[in-house]
Design a protein around this motif. Structure first.
Motif, PDB file in Angstrom:
ATOM      1  N   VAL A  19      83.476   8.157  45.616  1.00  0.00           N
ATOM      2  CA  VAL A  19      82.215   7.673  46.199  1.00  0.00           C
ATOM      3  C   VAL A  19      82.318   6.183  46.482  1.00  0.00           C
ATOM      4  O   VAL A  19      81.898   5.684  47.541  1.00  0.00           O
ATOM      5  CB  VAL A  19      81.031   8.007  45.256  1.00  0.00           C
ATOM      6  CG1 VAL A  19      79.764   7.289  45.683  1.00  0.00           C
ATOM      7  CG2 VAL A  19      80.808   9.494  45.212  1.00  0.00           C
ATOM      8  N   LEU A  20      82.890   5.436  45.550  1.00  0.00           N
ATOM      9  CA  LEU A  20      83.046   3.996  45.744  1.00  0.00           C
ATOM     10  C   LEU A  20      83.948   3.713  46.942  1.00  0.00           C
ATOM     11  O   LEU A  20      83.668   2.822  47.748  1.00  0.00           O
ATOM     12  CB  LEU A  20      83.619   3.365  44.461  1.00  0.00           C
ATOM     13  CG  LEU A  20      83.839   1.848  44.526  1.00  0.00           C
ATOM     14  CD1 LEU A  20      82.503   1.133  44.735  1.00  0.00           C
ATOM     15  CD2 LEU A  20      84.529   1.357  43.274  1.00  0.00           C
ATOM     16  N   ALA A  21      85.021   4.488  47.070  1.00  0.00           N
ATOM     17  CA  ALA A  21      85.931   4.315  48.201  1.00  0.00           C
ATOM     18  C   ALA A  21      85.213   4.601  49.517  1.00  0.00           C
ATOM     19  O   ALA A  21      85.385   3.884  50.508  1.00  0.00           O
ATOM     20  CB  ALA A  21      87.147   5.214  48.030  1.00  0.00           C
ATOM     21  N   LEU A  22      84.396   5.647  49.544  1.00  0.00           N
ATOM     22  CA  LEU A  22      83.648   5.967  50.767  1.00  0.00           C
ATOM     23  C   LEU A  22      82.632   4.870  51.103  1.00  0.00           C
ATOM     24  O   LEU A  22      82.459   4.505  52.262  1.00  0.00           O
ATOM     25  CB  LEU A  22      82.952   7.314  50.623  1.00  0.00           C
ATOM     26  CG  LEU A  22      83.863   8.539  50.651  1.00  0.00           C
ATOM     27  CD1 LEU A  22      83.051   9.807  50.344  1.00  0.00           C
ATOM     28  CD2 LEU A  22      84.538   8.659  51.990  1.00  0.00           C
ATOM     29  N   VAL A  23      81.967   4.353  50.073  1.00  0.00           N
ATOM     30  CA  VAL A  23      80.984   3.277  50.302  1.00  0.00           C
ATOM     31  C   VAL A  23      81.678   2.045  50.853  1.00  0.00           C
ATOM     32  O   VAL A  23      81.221   1.425  51.809  1.00  0.00           O
ATOM     33  CB  VAL A  23      80.213   2.967  48.997  1.00  0.00           C
ATOM     34  CG1 VAL A  23      79.413   1.689  49.113  1.00  0.00           C
ATOM     35  CG2 VAL A  23      79.298   4.129  48.647  1.00  0.00           C
ATOM     36  N   LEU A  24      82.808   1.680  50.232  1.00  0.00           N
ATOM     37  CA  LEU A  24      83.535   0.506  50.712  1.00  0.00           C
ATOM     38  C   LEU A  24      84.065   0.715  52.131  1.00  0.00           C
ATOM     39  O   LEU A  24      84.017  -0.194  52.964  1.00  0.00           O
ATOM     40  CB  LEU A  24      84.675   0.166  49.752  1.00  0.00           C
ATOM     41  CG  LEU A  24      84.263  -0.445  48.407  1.00  0.00           C
ATOM     42  CD1 LEU A  24      85.493  -0.634  47.522  1.00  0.00           C
ATOM     43  CD2 LEU A  24      83.537  -1.756  48.603  1.00  0.00           C
ATOM     44  N   ALA A  25      84.564   1.900  52.412  1.00  0.00           N
ATOM     45  CA  ALA A  25      85.063   2.195  53.760  1.00  0.00           C
ATOM     46  C   ALA A  25      83.920   2.145  54.772  1.00  0.00           C
ATOM     47  O   ALA A  25      84.062   1.598  55.871  1.00  0.00           O
ATOM     48  CB  ALA A  25      85.753   3.551  53.772  1.00  0.00           C
ATOM     49  N   GLY A  26      82.799   2.699  54.402  1.00  0.00           N
ATOM     50  CA  GLY A  26      81.640   2.658  55.300  1.00  0.00           C
ATOM     51  C   GLY A  26      81.159   1.236  55.546  1.00  0.00           C
ATOM     52  O   GLY A  26      80.816   0.851  56.656  1.00  0.00           O
ATOM     53  N   TRP A  27      81.156   0.427  54.489  1.00  0.00           N
ATOM     54  CA  TRP A  27      80.729  -0.961  54.632  1.00  0.00           C
ATOM     55  C   TRP A  27      81.693  -1.722  55.533  1.00  0.00           C
ATOM     56  O   TRP A  27      81.289  -2.486  56.382  1.00  0.00           O
ATOM     57  CB  TRP A  27      80.652  -1.608  53.242  1.00  0.00           C
ATOM     58  CG  TRP A  27      80.262  -3.058  53.308  1.00  0.00           C
ATOM     59  CD1 TRP A  27      79.038  -3.560  53.554  1.00  0.00           C
ATOM     60  CD2 TRP A  27      81.114  -4.185  53.132  1.00  0.00           C
ATOM     61  NE1 TRP A  27      79.049  -4.922  53.536  1.00  0.00           N
ATOM     62  CE2 TRP A  27      80.346  -5.334  53.266  1.00  0.00           C
ATOM     63  CE3 TRP A  27      82.478  -4.316  52.831  1.00  0.00           C
ATOM     64  CZ2 TRP A  27      80.868  -6.616  53.152  1.00  0.00           C
ATOM     65  CZ3 TRP A  27      83.002  -5.599  52.713  1.00  0.00           C
ATOM     66  CH2 TRP A  27      82.190  -6.728  52.877  1.00  0.00           C
TER      67      TRP A  27
END
Length: 156
Positions: free
Chosen positions: A15-23
């Motif tokens: 989830v953290l990786a997806l959030v960072l990628a999205g940001w």
């Protein structure tokens, strides 16, 4: 196999990786849109400047055209004045010829010994006519040169 106790950490990491990628993606898109907005603003500014330059050139052309038309009208008026005076010159020359003929037939008289005043006036009017034509030609030349010089100064 991954132990059950590691699953929450793996899910959290994903989830953290997806959030960072999205940001990061959002940040990139936002930066691109800022860049495009800046480019659009610059292009708009360039177009405004070009339009202002074109308007100024057109105004200068219109001013030069108006000045030229005024000079042409002044020359035409001078030529009309000269043409109107030409009729007077011709009349004076006819009157001179008539008086000469009368003087030759009369065998002397007050006109015979005096100066040829009609001829003098005719000569003066003829010179005046030539000066009017010369002045109109000179005015055309000066106006043409001034327009040419202004055109060179206005060129980019």
């Amino acid at each position: 196999m991954i132990p059950r106790s590691a699953w929450p950490y793996l899910i959290g990491a994903a989830v953290l990786a997806l959030v960072l990628a999205g940001w990061r993606i959002d940040r990139g898109i936002y930066g691109a849109s800022q860049y495009q907005a800046g480019a659009d603003a610059k292009q708009t500014e360039i177009e405004k400047r070009q339009a202002a330059i074109e308007r100024a050139r057109q105004e200068e052309r219109d001013r030069a055209d108006a000045k030229y038309r005024g000079a042409v009208l002044a020359r035409e008026a001078a030529e009309k004045t000269v043409a109107a005076q030409r009729g007077r010159i011709d009349g004076l020359l006819r009157q001179l010829a008539q008086r000469r003929a009368e003087a030759a037939n009369a065998g002397g008289g007050p006109d015979a010994a005096g100066p040829d005043w009609i001829g003098i006036i005719g000569s003066c009017v003829g010179r005046y006519e030539q000066l009017g034509k010369d002045a109109a030609r000179w005015a055309d030349q000066v106006n043409g040169l001034q327009g040419y010089i202004r055109g060179l100064g206005a060129a980019p």
